[in-house]
Design a protein around this motif. Structure first.
Motif, PDB file in Angstrom:
ATOM      1  N   VAL A  88      33.533  41.133  46.578  1.00 21.47           N
ATOM      2  CA  VAL A  88      33.374  42.291  45.699  1.00 21.47           C
ATOM      3  C   VAL A  88      34.043  41.979  44.362  1.00 21.47           C
ATOM      4  O   VAL A  88      34.767  40.998  44.237  1.00 21.47           O
ATOM      5  CB  VAL A  88      34.003  43.565  46.305  1.00 21.47           C
ATOM      6  N   PHE A  89      33.774  42.808  43.353  1.00 19.35           N
ATOM      7  CA  PHE A  89      34.516  42.686  42.102  1.00 19.35           C
ATOM      8  C   PHE A  89      35.849  43.397  42.329  1.00 19.35           C
ATOM      9  O   PHE A  89      35.909  44.623  42.322  1.00 19.35           O
ATOM     10  CB  PHE A  89      33.757  43.337  40.948  1.00 19.35           C
ATOM     11  N   SER A  90      36.915  42.620  42.563  1.00 20.40           N
ATOM     12  CA  SER A  90      38.147  43.243  43.033  1.00 20.40           C
ATOM     13  C   SER A  90      38.845  44.059  41.944  1.00 20.40           C
ATOM     14  O   SER A  90      39.584  44.981  42.251  1.00 20.40           O
ATOM     15  CB  SER A  90      39.084  42.194  43.619  1.00 20.40           C
ATOM     16  N   SER A  91      38.606  43.750  40.673  1.00 16.27           N
ATOM     17  CA  SER A  91      39.269  44.504  39.611  1.00 16.27           C
ATOM     18  C   SER A  91      38.372  45.607  39.047  1.00 16.27           C
ATOM     19  O   SER A  91      38.689  46.208  38.022  1.00 16.27           O
ATOM     20  CB  SER A  91      39.725  43.568  38.490  1.00 16.27           C
ATOM     21  N   LEU A  92      37.248  45.839  39.711  1.00 17.39           N
ATOM     22  CA  LEU A  92      36.393  46.968  39.339  1.00 17.39           C
ATOM     23  C   LEU A  92      36.472  48.022  40.444  1.00 17.39           C
ATOM     24  O   LEU A  92      36.710  47.684  41.601  1.00 17.39           O
ATOM     25  CB  LEU A  92      34.929  46.521  39.168  1.00 17.39           C
ATOM     26  N   TYR A 132      40.037  50.536  43.410  1.00 18.54           N
ATOM     27  CA  TYR A 132      39.643  49.186  43.026  1.00 18.54           C
ATOM     28  C   TYR A 132      39.239  48.372  44.253  1.00 18.54           C
ATOM     29  O   TYR A 132      39.709  48.622  45.358  1.00 18.54           O
ATOM     30  CB  TYR A 132      40.773  48.484  42.274  1.00 18.54           C
ATOM     31  N   PHE A 134      40.040  45.491  45.255  1.00 17.74           N
ATOM     32  CA  PHE A 134      41.079  44.780  46.003  1.00 17.74           C
ATOM     33  C   PHE A 134      41.847  45.707  46.940  1.00 17.74           C
ATOM     34  O   PHE A 134      42.526  45.252  47.851  1.00 17.74           O
ATOM     35  CB  PHE A 134      42.037  44.031  45.065  1.00 17.74           C
TER      36      PHE A 134
END
Ligand SMILES: Nc1ncnc2c1ncn2[C@@H]1O[C@H](COP(=O)(O)OP(=O)(O)O)[C@@H](O)[C@H]1O
Ligand SMILES: [Mg+2]
Lengths: 235, 294
Positions: A88-92, A132, A134
């Protein structure tokens, strides 16, 4: 057929992985791809998605040769790919992850509708809308990765080891979602280590060994002695 | 008391300039994952372009400024397209890209000396004002403009990254390029846009710095060192971190010379840089992410 792979040879640069691979998928099917580590299962998915070097053969998607298309063209044609490892996009945030799933469209109404559908399928994601990537658990990340692919409204969904590292309970849940997705008219090609479960939900199964298709069959493939000894023994 | 106010004002002005440099630098770093030190050359060359239009051709200042900013954006884009992109295609490592960026830095700095000469140029806008008195400190109108432009630009950049589809796509590529590709984002296009935005900000910085200080061939070097230091202090992976670090650097530098001779100003930045690289390389805001961050 929604997809036919014919005599495909593919790999990475000079490193050849697949030879003479033939795989077909019907529009209403779940097809499983199993085999030992390093057999080239992930490479099959990547080759469909234009992420490998292809040396020979053809990949036909709905009567169209897609062998030389790039990823954004393939997404537009209705092919979605969920890579291995809960990517996944961990900072989104969850919402932003899903929005990015629909990157190819800027139709805000459509995006909203798609997101609603995804939230209906994965209610836990709705609860975490503004968290988020993460901060999610492993199972939630896998659901987010699948939800992100569903934002593209795929006709063919490529799933690489969705159960990897998940508990048996979560694995069951994810597999049930895959059945649901398939019932809503999405063809699924699923790569799995978890051979028993994969064969159970798949209409047909291919066994890949050393870059080649070693065996193929329907649900009764579980009774094949070779499958029993190698893939189902001890599990 | 008034000296504290003056040092504070000086810190904010310096911090604003560093933040403009650091934001573009860290934006490019976070998306393209290598240190684009030639960002400093974008500042230098843009300042000379401003001097060329405003000082030599006597174009109106506003027009010269706009042309300079457009130039800066295109200059950054071309560096990416003609230098970095072909190298990426050949699987160059990020260390190789960094060395290429240093080479471009030296090349363009030398080119400015060859074309314009090594002497100091000035670009001035109207009369030099005596400045306004704010709580016992002095700040000129231009310095107020520098601070305002910087703050407004940084807020706009933040909103752009947070709210727009393109900004989110830039963050998606920064986060995980492979996954970004799977949703149909073309990373190369995102790199192009990132270089243009980062370099345009450097162009705006160049215009402001040219007015406040001088135009000289080595101006970009000290600026990129300060921007880099600010970015490292605050967290180079994220633009807000780089901005925070830049203002902190401005503060430490300016209050440091209260205790030390002013000749040590640049040394303070280096000491701070070393401390952070040793003790907290991810910066103040940076988090050491676990397994999830690939
Ligand atoms: N990006 C890559 N570059 C080079 N070789 C790779 C790459 N990815 C996988 N391989 C190699 O290709 C072979 C097949 O890998 P893969 O398709 O990931 O196997 P599986 O998914 O069945 O475990 C392995 O030998 C692996 O080392
Ligand atoms: Mg694999």
């Amino acid at each position: 057929m929604i997809l036919s792979i014919k005599d495909l040879a593919a790999g990475y640069g000079k490193f050849r992985v697949l030879e003479d691979v033939d795989i077909t998928i019907k529009p209403d099917e779940i097809v499983a791809l199993i085999g030992p580590n390093g057999a080239g299962k992930s490479t099959v998915l990547k080759s469909i998605f234009g992420l490998t070097t292809n040396y020979g053969g053809k990949i036909i998607y709905r009567d169209k040769n897609i062998t030389k298309l790039n990823t954004s063209e393939l997404v537009r044609l209705g092919i979605s790919y969920v890579p291995q490892g809960r990517q996944v996009f961990s900072s989104l945030t969850v919402k932003e992850n899903l929005e990015m799933g629909a990157f190819i469209t800027d139709d805000k109404v459509l995006i909203k509708k798609k997101m609603k559908d995804v939230f209906a399928k994965f209610p836990v994601l709705k609860e975490k809308t503004n968290q988020y990537g993460f901060a999610l658990s492993g199972g939630q990340q896998q659901m987010l990765a699948m939800g992100r692919a569903l934002m593209q409204d795929p006709q063919l969904l490529l799933l690489d080891e969705p159960s990897l590292g998940l508990s048996p309970k979560l694995t069951k849940e994810i597999f049930q979602k895959i059945i649901d997705i398939n019932k809503e008219r999405t063809a699924v090609l699923i790569v799995e280590q978890n051979a028993k479960q994969a064969i159970k939900i798949a209409h047909r199964t291919y066994v890949l060994e050393d870059g080649k298709v070693a065996l193929t069959g329907g649900k009764n493939i579980v009774n094949n002695p070779k499958i029993k000894s190698i893939y189902l023994g001890g599990r | 008391m008034s000296i504290v106010v003056q040092l504070l004002i000086n810190s904010i002005i310096a911090g604003s300039i560093y933040a403009l440099i650091a934001s573009g630098f860290s934006l490019i770093y976070s998306v393209a994952k290598f240190m684009h030190f030639a960002h400093g050359a974008v500042v230098t060359v843009s300042a000379f372009i401003l001097f060329f239009f405003a000082g030599m051709l006597k174009f109106p200042f506003w027009l010269s400024a706009i042309l300079t900013i457009i130039f800066a954006a295109l200059f950054g884009l071309l560096m990416n397209l003609l230098c970095y992109r072909p190298m990426r295609k050949r699987k160059a490592t990020n260390a190789v890209l960094l060395i290429a960026s240093l080479a471009m830095f030296i090349l363009f700095q030398s080119l400015m000396i060859a074309v314009f000469g090594a002497d100091i140029k000035t670009v001035r806008l109207g009369q030099i004002s005596t400045g306004l008195n704010v709580f016992g400190g002095i700040i000129t109108e231009l310095q107020i403009i520098i601070v305002l432009v910087s703050v407004i630009l940084l807020v706009l950049l933040w909103l752009f990254m947070k709210k727009t589809r393109l900004g989110k796509a830039m963050r998606a590529v920064a986060d995980n390029k492979e996954v970004a590709q799977t949703v149909g984002i073309n990373p190369e296009k995102i790199y192009n846009i990132t270089f243009m935005i980062g370099s345009a900000i450097a162009g705006i910085a160049a215009v402001l710095i040219a007015l406040e200080q001088n135009v000289e061939p080595n101006m970009g070097f000290s600026l990129i060192i300060k921007g880099f230091t600010g970015a490292i202090i605050g967290g180079i992976h994220m633009v807000p971190g780089a901005v925070l670090g830049s203002y902190l650097l401005g503060l430490v530098e300016n209050f440091g010379i209260w205790f030390l001779p002013s000749g040590y100003k640049d040394a303070i930045a280096f000491v701070l840089l070393f401390i952070f690289l040793l003790i907290r390389p991810q910066g103040i805001l940076g988090i050491k992410r676990g397994v999830n961050n690939k």
